[in-house]
Design a protein around this motif. Structure first.
Motif, mmCIF file in Angstrom:
data_model
loop_
_atom_site.group_PDB
_atom_site.id
_atom_site.type_symbol
_atom_site.label_atom_id
_atom_site.label_comp_id
_atom_site.label_asym_id
_atom_site.label_seq_id
_atom_site.Cartn_x
_atom_site.Cartn_y
_atom_site.Cartn_z
ATOM 1 N N VAL A 3 0.905 -1.119 -0.142
ATOM 2 C CA VAL A 3 -0.017 0.106 -0.080
ATOM 3 C C VAL A 3 0.865 1.260 -0.025
ATOM 4 C CG1 VAL A 3 -1.598 1.415 1.378
ATOM 5 C CG2 VAL A 3 -1.817 -1.178 1.105
ATOM 6 N N VAL A 4 0.477 2.114 -0.900
ATOM 7 C CA VAL A 4 1.274 3.512 -1.211
ATOM 8 C C VAL A 4 0.698 4.472 -0.812
ATOM 9 C CG1 VAL A 4 2.939 4.704 -2.780
ATOM 10 C CG2 VAL A 4 2.686 2.229 -2.921
ATOM 11 N N ASN A 13 1.011 6.537 -8.493
ATOM 12 C CA ASN A 13 0.902 5.650 -9.733
ATOM 13 C C ASN A 13 2.125 5.197 -10.292
ATOM 14 O OD1 ASN A 13 -1.955 6.207 -9.934
ATOM 15 N ND2 ASN A 13 -1.773 7.865 -11.236
ATOM 16 N N GLY A 14 3.136 6.032 -10.051
ATOM 17 C CA GLY A 14 4.465 5.764 -10.588
ATOM 18 C C GLY A 14 4.849 4.391 -9.676
ATOM 19 N N SER A 17 3.048 1.001 -10.646
ATOM 20 C CA SER A 17 3.692 0.587 -12.010
ATOM 21 C C SER A 17 4.955 -0.125 -11.802
ATOM 22 C CB SER A 17 3.651 1.857 -13.150
ATOM 23 O OG SER A 17 4.488 1.204 -14.062
ATOM 24 N N LEU A 18 5.509 0.415 -11.052
ATOM 25 C CA LEU A 18 6.982 -0.227 -10.811
ATOM 26 C C LEU A 18 6.784 -1.602 -9.850
ATOM 27 C CD1 LEU A 18 9.174 2.853 -9.892
ATOM 28 C CD2 LEU A 18 9.321 1.662 -11.899
ATOM 29 N N PHE A 19 5.964 -1.674 -8.821
ATOM 30 C CA PHE A 19 5.792 -2.643 -8.111
ATOM 31 C C PHE A 19 5.236 -3.945 -9.241
ATOM 32 C CE2 PHE A 19 5.813 -0.113 -4.216
ATOM 33 C CZ PHE A 19 6.924 -0.948 -3.737
ATOM 34 N N GLY A 20 4.240 -3.457 -10.227
ATOM 35 C CA GLY A 20 3.945 -4.284 -11.162
ATOM 36 C C GLY A 20 4.680 -4.888 -11.808
ATOM 37 N N THR A 21 5.738 -4.289 -12.199
ATOM 38 C CA THR A 21 6.840 -4.985 -13.294
ATOM 39 C C THR A 21 7.608 -5.946 -12.412
ATOM 40 O OG1 THR A 21 8.588 -3.188 -12.314
ATOM 41 C CG2 THR A 21 7.072 -2.821 -14.512
ATOM 42 N N GLU A 22 7.402 -5.955 -11.209
ATOM 43 C CA GLU A 22 8.077 -6.872 -10.113
ATOM 44 C C GLU A 22 7.252 -8.146 -9.911
ATOM 45 O OE1 GLU A 22 11.524 -6.927 -9.590
ATOM 46 O OE2 GLU A 22 11.767 -5.047 -10.791
ATOM 47 N N ALA A 27 -1.432 -1.020 -4.050
ATOM 48 C CA ALA A 27 -2.581 0.096 -4.321
ATOM 49 C C ALA A 27 -2.279 1.395 -3.497
ATOM 50 C CB ALA A 27 -3.838 -0.465 -3.373
ATOM 51 N N GLY A 28 -2.771 2.410 -4.326
ATOM 52 C CA GLY A 28 -2.157 3.646 -4.141
ATOM 53 C C GLY A 28 -3.374 4.548 -3.378
ATOM 54 N N PHE A 29 -3.112 5.355 -2.300
ATOM 55 C CA PHE A 29 -4.122 6.142 -1.600
ATOM 56 C C PHE A 29 -3.593 7.604 -1.512
ATOM 57 C CE2 PHE A 29 -5.159 1.855 -0.178
ATOM 58 C CZ PHE A 29 -6.497 1.787 -0.020
ATOM 59 N N GLY A 30 -4.606 8.493 -1.314
ATOM 60 C CA GLY A 30 -4.242 9.667 -0.993
ATOM 61 C C GLY A 30 -4.140 9.750 0.692
ATOM 62 N N VAL A 31 -3.834 10.688 1.339
ATOM 63 C CA VAL A 31 -3.962 10.764 2.618
ATOM 64 C C VAL A 31 -5.037 10.646 3.424
ATOM 65 C CG1 VAL A 31 -2.971 12.064 4.946
ATOM 66 C CG2 VAL A 31 -1.504 12.016 2.780
ATOM 67 N N ASP A 32 -5.921 11.582 3.132
ATOM 68 C CA ASP A 32 -7.492 11.345 3.705
ATOM 69 C C ASP A 32 -8.107 9.984 3.201
ATOM 70 O OD1 ASP A 32 -7.012 13.778 4.732
ATOM 71 O OD2 ASP A 32 -8.073 14.913 3.287
#
Length: 223
Positions: A3-4, A13-14, A17-22, A27-32
């Motif tokens: 979780v990013v 998003n960056g 994508s990079l974790f996906g290549t591995e 999953a990405g979240f904004g702070v709130d």
């Protein structure tokens, strides 16, 4: 699943994508958004998280208490620049590791593995169910006394089943653990294919199928 957390979509998003290549789900979240999710997510969803990667935002120190109240997964903070006082504050707040950008995702995954190995050394190094031995330090599982090299997803399924030995887990729980709870691009039924391949390999090694399944109840080892 990693979780990013960062308010900049370019960052989340960056890394996704990079974790996906591995071959690692994320999953990405904004702070709130992340705060709301941690407070309301089910235990099953949180158990699918292998680590939290926290970007540079003011509330980061306070977030560690929130995360730790729901999960024991490693927390790694990204630092835009090296600053001793800031790093010490993060460690004092409960962050497990601090890395300066830029950092390769392979290093992040290695650090997650190192943190988990330290925790395992204190807790337990392995989990055994009959002739299956699963290690939490990154080693291949041992089946009938010999290492069994498995594709990443089959290996994660075996680890999850053994970690939940004695009880059944649903296909949805396995899907969340393998692909992450937000991956809408993968059909849930793909889990059946992975499990089928895993069971064939286990049966070939052991002479019997150690994974039991019951319709509507799910899969289990040692049930």
């Amino acid at each position: 699943m990693i979780v990013v957390v960062d308010n900049r979509e370019l960052v989340t998003n960056g890394y996704k994508s990079l974790f996906g290549t591995e071959g690692v789900s994320s999953a990405g979240f904004g702070v709130d958004e992340f705060r709301d999710w941690v407070e309301t997510a089910s235990d099953n969803d949180l158990s699918a998280v292998e680590a939290f990667l926290l970007g540079d935002f003011p509330e980061r120190g306070a977030f560690t208490r929130l995360v730790r109240s729901r999960s024991t997964a490693p927390m790694i903070a990204l630092a835009e620049a090296k600053a001793l006082n800031s790093t010490l504050d993060l460690f004092a707040a409960g962050i497990d590791d601090v890395v300066a950008k830029p950092v390769h995702v392979k290093e992040i995954l290695a650090r997650v593995g190192a943190i988990r190995r330290r925790e395992v050394a204190v807790d337990r190094a392995k989990t055994v169910v009959d002739e299956i031995c699963v290690f939490a330090d990154g080693r291949d599982a041992e089946v009938a006394g010999q290492p069994m090299v498995l594709p990443r997803r089959e290996r994660r399924i075996l680890e999850y089943l053994v970690a939940n030995k004695g009880r059944r887990v649903s296909k949805q729980q396995l899907f969340s653990a393998i692909y992450g709870i937000f991956d809408e691009n993968v059909e849930e039924n793909v889990i059946e294919s992975h499990i089928s391949k895993l069971r064939k390999k286990l049966k070939m090694r052991l002479g019997y199928d150690p994974v039991s399944s019951k319709r509507y109840l799910g899969y289990g080892i040692g049930v």
